[in-house]
Design a protein around this motif. Structure first.
Motif, PDB file in Angstrom:
ATOM      1  N   PRO A  69       0.817  -1.216   0.000  1.00  0.00           N
ATOM      2  CA  PRO A  69       0.000   0.000   0.000  1.00  0.00           C
ATOM      3  C   PRO A  69       0.855   1.273   0.000  1.00  0.00           C
ATOM      4  O   PRO A  69       2.022   1.266   0.395  1.00  0.00           O
ATOM      5  CB  PRO A  69      -0.797  -0.104   1.302  1.00  0.00           C
ATOM      6  N   GLU A  70       0.258   2.353  -0.424  1.00  0.00           N
ATOM      7  CA  GLU A  70       0.946   3.642  -0.510  1.00  0.00           C
ATOM      8  C   GLU A  70       1.502   4.096   0.835  1.00  0.00           C
ATOM      9  O   GLU A  70       2.598   4.649   0.905  1.00  0.00           O
ATOM     10  CB  GLU A  70      -0.009   4.711  -1.073  1.00  0.00           C
ATOM     11  N   VAL A  71       0.764   3.864   1.911  1.00  0.00           N
ATOM     12  CA  VAL A  71       1.241   4.277   3.231  1.00  0.00           C
ATOM     13  C   VAL A  71       2.561   3.585   3.570  1.00  0.00           C
ATOM     14  O   VAL A  71       3.430   4.174   4.218  1.00  0.00           O
ATOM     15  CB  VAL A  71       0.172   4.052   4.327  1.00  0.00           C
ATOM     16  N   CYS A  72       2.748   2.373   3.095  1.00  0.00           N
ATOM     17  CA  CYS A  72       4.002   1.649   3.326  1.00  0.00           C
ATOM     18  C   CYS A  72       5.144   2.268   2.518  1.00  0.00           C
ATOM     19  O   CYS A  72       6.271   2.349   3.004  1.00  0.00           O
ATOM     20  CB  CYS A  72       3.843   0.185   2.955  1.00  0.00           C
ATOM     21  N   LYS A  73       4.832   2.690   1.299  1.00  0.00           N
ATOM     22  CA  LYS A  73       5.840   3.329   0.453  1.00  0.00           C
ATOM     23  C   LYS A  73       6.289   4.659   1.060  1.00  0.00           C
ATOM     24  O   LYS A  73       7.422   5.063   0.904  1.00  0.00           O
ATOM     25  CB  LYS A  73       5.284   3.575  -0.943  1.00  0.00           C
ATOM     26  N   ARG A  74       5.390   5.321   1.736  1.00  0.00           N
ATOM     27  CA  ARG A  74       5.660   6.648   2.302  1.00  0.00           C
ATOM     28  C   ARG A  74       6.270   6.606   3.698  1.00  0.00           C
ATOM     29  O   ARG A  74       6.808   7.590   4.174  1.00  0.00           O
ATOM     30  CB  ARG A  74       4.362   7.446   2.380  1.00  0.00           C
TER      31      ARG A  74
END
Length: 114
Positions: A69-74
């Motif tokens: 998920p995007e939150v993990c990338k960020r």
């Protein structure tokens, strides 16, 4: 960009992970294409309470890295997602998820959903 010092964390930072409908579809596709043996191994691992169900404890990494998920990338690079091992990397403004959250991995979505 400097990398996060993730090795040895045992996934303690990997949760709770909120996801969007688009991310859920991407994760389901990834899990469906995963070899059965790899999936079973990942599913059967014991994790710390609240740690993402896709954190690979045995290999000390994300088990769905290409579909994470995007939150993990960020994570680690935004002020509201600071890594406790290197908080100085969190220099970007707070991260705000743009798409609507539909739930949290490990709570609203577990292995039975995949």
């Amino acid at each position: 960009m400097e990398q996060l010092p993730c090795k040895g964390c045992k996934g303690l930072c990997c949760g709770p992970v909120s996801i969007t409908a688009k991310e859920l579809a991407k994760i389901k596709k990834k899990i469906k294409s995963m070899p059965a043996r790899l999936r079973t191994n990942l599913e059967k691992q014991t994790r710390y309470h609240g740690t993402c169900i896709f954190y690979d404890v045995e290999n000390d990494k994300c088990g769905i890295y290409s579909a994470r998920p995007e939150v993990c990338k960020r994570f680690g690079y935004h002020k509201n997602l600071a890594c406790f091992r290197n908080p100085n990397l969190a220099i970007s403004d707070p991260y705000v998820q743009e798409d609507e959250k539909i739930g949290v991995l490990s709570i609203d979505f577990t292995w039975k959903d995949f």
